[in-house]
Design a protein around this motif. Structure first.
Motif: not given
Length: 503
Positions: A419-437, A439-446
């Motif tokens: 992703p190139q646009h900051p808004y796209t980066e924030a959208l994609l970071s907000a998607i939960p991934v169905p894998d706890p391992r 998810e524990r290593s991801r960072e959200r862009i709020l």
């Protein structure tokens, strides 16, 4: 917004040391928030375990089916989803049997004569969750290892035929839809009796894109960004909007008279979000599917034969054509809506969040159906959705929309992986991934800051007030953001553009 709410819950839990019970159908949310998981079916608990055990070593076929039916935002869309056949049972006078047995691919006679208890099973390997018990209500739970019994998968991946346009470069395929500089505005009125115009809502501003034969373009973004307005402007044949719209080589501005518009309607159909609200409850399925054909003057005998063919095509029993919509499940109703959309042999089907109202397991079957129809018939889709996991699976190209403008556009894998646009980066970071391992290593862009009003006509980038990149720029670069409207640009030879001055 979902990501912000989940972060708020985590903060509240940390501050108060409270326990949280989360009830949800979103397995990605479960992976990112839960310590323990209880899976329910037909009003009963069918599996209970620590979150890692639930996702990586499930012992109940229904849990396996749920996990296989979920599209993932971090995976390519090549493999089809694994739907759970059939429908949930009615919770009236349930027999003494496993409630999942009619839909279970590994059911045996015992499953149909007595209900299994929620009993403890041995885990395949020690986990970091210690000695938390792993319980499952399945007579064959002890046989299931890593989703298989003796190496044979419990659920088999269905086959999707190869697309009829496979191997043909995109630029060599015919253009089904071309939109250039589409604008749609609404007057902002004030006054109860004597109304006066006090402003203009810029719902869609300067949107341009094209769709080729056998291709799916998804439009994504927050609620109110203009996605559905874009669809409706197209389905309205551009009457209330400005810009150039070309459908199958026909410029809508050159259409003259109702007859020409009616002919063009053959090529554009829509599938709505609510599968029940979109179907007239007083019409039988036959009447619903044949209605477009009657409107286009198809003879009755030919229409009757085509209704049966269409029902078979979308996976419905043609013998049920005389039933009313209320007799069908949500997934079956959406299949009826898809059959109705196909009745006029369209080249373009507009999909307005077609699976958002469906259960996860039913959703997978509808997504696979859309994939199969696109491959076999060479259909093109214009697809609007909030669920970016579904978008990753179904789309070939994706357009990210923010306050009426596209801020990123390109190949779906390019946009999701880079992703190139900051808004796209924030959208994609907000998607939960169905894998706890994961998810524990991801960072959200709020995102912080206020969402601008769609009536605001200030120059510059509309995302400035919420942009995390803007806060890090030097004053001269910030001035560019606030005074110059960015256009979609990108490297030559790559199907990936974005509307950011500094990317």
């Amino acid at each position: 917004i979902q990501a912000q709410v989940l972060e708020l819950l985590k903060t509240a839990q940390h501050e108060t040391d409270a326990a949280v019970m989360m009830i949800t159908h979103d397995m990605g949310v479960v992976a990112g928030t839960a310590d323990d998981v209880m899976v329910m079916y037909a009003g009963r608990a069918v599996e209970a375990a620590a979150v890692d055990e639930t996702f990586h070593a499930p012992r109940m076929p229904y849990t396996l089916g749920l996990l296989g039916a979920i599209p993932r935002p971090d995976a390519s869309s090549e493999a089809p989803l694994v739907p759970i056949e059939g429908n949930p049972p009615m919770l009236i006078n349930l027999p003494d049997a496993c409630p999942f047995a009619p839909r279970c691919p590994i059911a045996i006679d015992t499953c149909r004569t007595s209900e299994p208890p929620l009993a403890e099973v041995r885990t395949s390997e020690p986990t970091a969750d210690g000695d938390r018990p792993h319980r499952a209500a399945c007579w064959r739970a002890h046989e299931i290892e890593q989703g298989a019994i003796d190496g044979d998968p419990v659920f088999h991946v269905p086959e999707i035929p190869e697309s009829i346009v496979a191997g043909i470069p995109r630029e060599e395929r015919p253009e089904v839809l071309s939109v250039t500089d589409l604008n749609r505005e609404f007057p902002l009125m004030k006054g109860a009796v004597l109304k006066r115009r006090i402003g203009t809502v810029h719902a869609v501003s300067g949107v341009s894109f094209d769709i080729r034969k056998g291709e799916t373009l998804a439009v994504v973004g927050e609620s109110g960004c203009g996605k559905t307005t874009t669809l409706l402007a197209l389905m309205d044949l551009g009457r209330e909007s400005t810009g150039r719209i070309v459908v199958d080589g026909t410029d809508l501005a050159e259409l003259k008279g109702r007859r020409a518009e009616r002919e063009l309607r053959h090529n554009m159909q829509i599938v709505f979000q609510d599968p029940m609200g979109a179907l007239d409850p007083r019409f039988t399925v036959h009447e619903i599917i044949s209605e477009p054909m009657r409107a286009f003057g198809v003879p009755k005998d030919e229409a009757d034969d085509r209704v049966a063919d269409l029902m078979a095509t979308v996976g419905l029993d043609p013998a049920h054509a005389d039933r009313f919509p209320g007799a069908f499940s949500g997934g079956q109703r959406q299949r009826i809506g898809i059959a109705r959309a196909l009745a006029s042999n369209p080249t373009l089907v507009v999909l307005d969040e077609p699976v958002s109202a469906l259960d996860v397991s039913i959703q997978a079957g509808v997504i696979n159906l859309l994939d199969e129809l696109k491959a076999r018939l060479g259909l093109s889709y214009l697809f609007v959705a909030h669920d970016l996991s579904v978008v990753r699976h179904l789309a070939d190209r994706v357009a990210v929309m923010y306050l009426g403008r596209f801020v990123e556009l390109g190949d779906v894998d390019e946009v999701f992986d880079n992703p190139q646009h900051p808004y796209t980066e924030a959208l994609l970071s907000a998607i939960p991934v169905p894998d706890p391992r994961v998810e524990r290593s991801r960072e959200r862009i709020l995102l912080s800051g206020d969402l601008p009003s769609p009536t605001d006509e200030s120059p510059g980038c509309r995302f400035v007030s919420r942009c995390p990149l803007y806060q890090t720029l030097t004053p001269d670069k910030q001035e560019v953001c606030t005074t110059v409207v960015p256009g979609l640009t990108g490297p030559a030879g790559v199907d990936h553009t974005n509307a950011c001055h500094h990317r």
